[in-house]
Design a protein around this motif. Structure first.
Motif, mmCIF file in Angstrom:
data_model
loop_
_atom_site.group_PDB
_atom_site.id
_atom_site.type_symbol
_atom_site.label_atom_id
_atom_site.label_comp_id
_atom_site.label_asym_id
_atom_site.label_seq_id
_atom_site.Cartn_x
_atom_site.Cartn_y
_atom_site.Cartn_z
ATOM 1 N N PHE A 183 -0.169 0.221 -9.972
ATOM 2 C CA PHE A 183 -0.153 -0.482 -8.866
ATOM 3 C C PHE A 183 0.645 -0.099 -7.650
ATOM 4 N N GLY A 184 0.134 -0.579 -6.605
ATOM 5 C CA GLY A 184 1.101 -0.677 -5.373
ATOM 6 C C GLY A 184 1.255 -1.958 -4.976
ATOM 7 N N VAL A 185 2.502 -2.310 -4.642
ATOM 8 C CA VAL A 185 2.659 -3.830 -3.943
ATOM 9 C C VAL A 185 3.185 -3.664 -2.660
ATOM 10 N N LEU A 186 2.674 -4.452 -1.820
ATOM 11 C CA LEU A 186 3.216 -4.825 -0.414
ATOM 12 C C LEU A 186 3.696 -6.006 -0.584
ATOM 13 N N PHE A 187 5.050 -6.345 -0.513
ATOM 14 C CA PHE A 187 5.627 -7.728 -0.352
ATOM 15 C C PHE A 187 5.680 -8.369 1.021
ATOM 16 N N GLN A 188 5.839 -9.731 1.089
ATOM 17 C CA GLN A 188 5.610 -10.426 2.285
ATOM 18 C C GLN A 188 6.425 -9.609 3.365
ATOM 19 N N ARG B 256 7.378 -2.660 9.906
ATOM 20 C CA ARG B 256 8.095 -2.903 8.762
ATOM 21 C C ARG B 256 6.902 -3.356 7.573
ATOM 22 N N LYS B 257 6.049 -3.783 7.921
ATOM 23 C CA LYS B 257 4.673 -4.043 7.141
ATOM 24 C C LYS B 257 4.116 -2.851 6.919
ATOM 25 N N ARG B 258 3.829 -1.958 7.961
ATOM 26 C CA ARG B 258 3.307 -0.745 7.568
ATOM 27 C C ARG B 258 3.916 0.483 6.626
ATOM 28 N N ALA B 259 5.176 0.315 7.057
ATOM 29 C CA ALA B 259 6.420 1.077 6.198
ATOM 30 C C ALA B 259 6.086 0.640 5.068
ATOM 31 N N GLY B 260 6.124 -0.835 4.465
ATOM 32 C CA GLY B 260 5.996 -1.197 3.288
ATOM 33 C C GLY B 260 4.611 -0.815 2.731
ATOM 34 N N LEU B 261 3.783 -0.651 3.418
ATOM 35 C CA LEU B 261 2.150 -0.400 2.909
ATOM 36 C C LEU B 261 2.275 1.179 2.504
ATOM 37 N N ALA B 262 3.047 2.185 3.455
ATOM 38 C CA ALA B 262 2.917 3.405 3.321
ATOM 39 C C ALA B 262 3.683 3.554 1.762
ATOM 40 N N ARG B 263 4.795 3.015 1.562
ATOM 41 C CA ARG B 263 5.588 3.127 0.308
ATOM 42 C C ARG B 263 4.664 2.682 -0.639
ATOM 43 N N ALA B 264 3.828 1.766 -0.536
ATOM 44 C CA ALA B 264 3.039 1.148 -1.632
ATOM 45 C C ALA B 264 1.872 2.391 -2.086
ATOM 46 N N LEU B 265 1.587 3.109 -1.039
ATOM 47 C CA LEU B 265 0.588 4.025 -1.176
ATOM 48 C C LEU B 265 0.942 5.397 -2.002
ATOM 49 N N VAL B 266 2.298 5.712 -1.958
ATOM 50 C CA VAL B 266 2.590 7.090 -2.173
ATOM 51 C C VAL B 266 2.456 7.369 -3.614
ATOM 52 N N LEU B 267 2.392 6.640 -4.504
ATOM 53 C CA LEU B 267 1.791 6.942 -6.005
ATOM 54 C C LEU B 267 0.435 7.072 -6.324
ATOM 55 N N LEU C 69 8.621 7.965 -5.077
ATOM 56 C CA LEU C 69 8.233 9.449 -5.614
ATOM 57 C C LEU C 69 9.569 10.061 -6.414
ATOM 58 N N ARG C 70 10.633 9.555 -5.859
ATOM 59 C CA ARG C 70 12.131 10.318 -6.263
ATOM 60 C C ARG C 70 12.229 9.541 -7.734
ATOM 61 N N GLU C 71 11.910 8.149 -7.744
ATOM 62 C CA GLU C 71 12.442 7.448 -8.772
ATOM 63 C C GLU C 71 11.470 7.620 -9.990
ATOM 64 N N HIS C 72 9.932 7.933 -9.705
ATOM 65 C CA HIS C 72 9.236 7.752 -10.870
ATOM 66 C C HIS C 72 8.599 9.223 -11.135
ATOM 67 N N LYS D 76 8.041 15.530 0.704
ATOM 68 C CA LYS D 76 7.897 15.368 2.465
ATOM 69 C C LYS D 76 6.445 15.578 2.574
ATOM 70 N N ARG D 77 5.577 16.186 2.157
ATOM 71 C CA ARG D 77 3.992 16.386 2.377
ATOM 72 C C ARG D 77 3.478 15.008 2.046
ATOM 73 N N ILE D 78 3.665 14.246 0.932
ATOM 74 C CA ILE D 78 3.258 13.140 0.671
ATOM 75 C C ILE D 78 3.581 12.011 1.629
ATOM 76 N N VAL D 79 4.933 11.796 1.819
ATOM 77 C CA VAL D 79 5.446 10.971 2.903
ATOM 78 C C VAL D 79 4.854 11.097 4.176
ATOM 79 N N THR D 80 4.666 12.244 4.511
ATOM 80 C CA THR D 80 4.346 12.708 5.930
ATOM 81 C C THR D 80 2.686 12.158 6.011
ATOM 82 N N GLU D 81 2.200 12.100 4.866
ATOM 83 C CA GLU D 81 0.735 11.909 4.873
ATOM 84 C C GLU D 81 0.461 10.436 4.973
ATOM 85 N N LYS D 82 1.370 9.473 4.084
ATOM 86 C CA LYS D 82 1.207 8.025 4.074
ATOM 87 C C LYS D 82 1.821 7.722 5.331
#
Length: 334
Positions: free
Chosen positions: A83-88, A146-157, A106-109, A118-124
């Motif tokens: 799962f990737g989750v974009l909260f409200q 902020r929504k788009r940043a949350g979406l990028a975080r939801a996509l990194v895995l 990525l650092r946590e899991h 860095k490569r993955i974060v830049t890509e997302k």
């Protein structure tokens, strides 16, 4: 590629309060689904239950032949990686810049090194249009960013399932249109299974492959977009077309007196069904179906003017003569 989610008889209560009962549906793999419903019907609760943050009182959630409701904590943790989750509100850490927010999963899991991170974060971040904003703090950017940043975080895995809660909340119509287009483009690129909770009717009418409606503690209907947009079911028709005539009132349900006053009133005609949003580059999504296909297959005559394109000729032509190729949709006019 996305995975199928099969929900069977799902029931959730908080104490004696029933949120929804006996919800059964299948979210098709790789398709975009939208869940609608009046305020307070438990849409966000449904998302949290799907990902295992809340435990249902009854029912099953099947993903890859595993029932999430019966998994041990360790096994549930593994399934959540799908799962990737974009909260409200984006749920970003206010003390971290956008780069570190996006890198956090990525650092946590994972055990990836910083060069790979860095490569993955830049890509997302490029994928969601935030290249160059890596050093900004959440408090320094707009709600849409902020929504788009949350979406990028939801996509990194690289999730196979994306759950998105009220992406239009706090956004103006233009930014909502941009983020809707982003969902279409993302689905074409990563082929994940999307479930979007929203109140935005334009989003529901133009983005998803499937629509569901939660109402009065149950799932009123779930199915292909064209099925619900052509439905004469009172609550579905009222909600999807923002009408005042129907069972939904200011306090969810109208009382008997209000309904009696509406007896004999003529319902406004169903508005035309707009073309579904296309990808920015015109490529066809795997889940995309030709305009009007569901109506033709099921013998349903859509409202006049449905599936019109600016390139399709004379206004008023129905889906029977409208093209089914990619084109920019006109606004539906009732």
């Amino acid at each position: 590629m996305g995975v199928e989610i099969k929900v069977e008889g799902l029931t959730k209560k908080f104490g004696s309060q029933m949120i929804w009962n006996d919800v059964t549906l299948t979210l098709p793999a790789g398709e975009i689904s939208v869940m609608l419903g009046p305020s307070g019907t438990g849409k966000s609760v449904f998302l949290k239950t799907l990902v295992g943050l809340l435990k249902p009182d009854a029912g099953s959630i099947w993903i890859n032949d595993r029932d999430l409701t019966r998994l041990r904590e360790h096994d549930l943790y593994e399934v959540r990686k799908l799962f990737g989750v974009l909260f409200q509100d984006g749920a970003l850490f206010g003390s971290m810049n956008l780069y570190d927010n996006v890198a956090f999963p990525l650092r946590e899991h994972t055990k990836k090194n910083e060069s790979e991170i860095k490569r993955i974060v830049t890509e997302k971040m490029e994928l969601v249009g935030l290249a160059g904003a890596e050093g900004k703090l959440p408090g320094e950017i707009s709600g849409g960013m902020r929504k788009r940043a949350g979406l990028a975080r939801a996509l990194v895995l690289d999730p196979e399932i994306l759950l998105i809660d009220e992406p239009d909340s706090g956004l103006d119509p233009v930014r909502t249109s941009y983020i809707n287009q982003l969902f279409i483009d993302l689905n074409a690129q990563i082929d994940a299974t999307f479930l979007i909770v929203t109140h935005d009717i334009n989003t529901a009418r133009t983005v998803p492959d499937n629509i569901g409606l939660l109402y009065h503690k149950h799932l009123a209907m779930f199915g292909p977009r064209e099925m619900l947009l052509s439905s004469e079911e009172p609550v579905v028709r009222q909600f999807l077309n923002a009408q005042t005539i129907g069972p939904i009132g200011m306090s969810e349900e109208k009382d008997a007196d209000e309904l009696a006053q509406e007896q004999g009133q003529e319902l406004p005609p169903l508005p035309p069904i707009a073309l579904q949003l296309q990808t920015s580059d015109g490529t066809r999504r795997r889940a995309e179906r030709p305009a009007g296909e569901w109506c033709r297959e099921n013998g349903v005559v859509p409202p006049p003017g449905s599936f019109m394109s600016k390139n399709a000729g004379v206004p008023g032509v129905s889906q029977h003569t409208a093209h089914t190729e990619h084109a920019e949709p006109e606004r539906a006019v009732s």
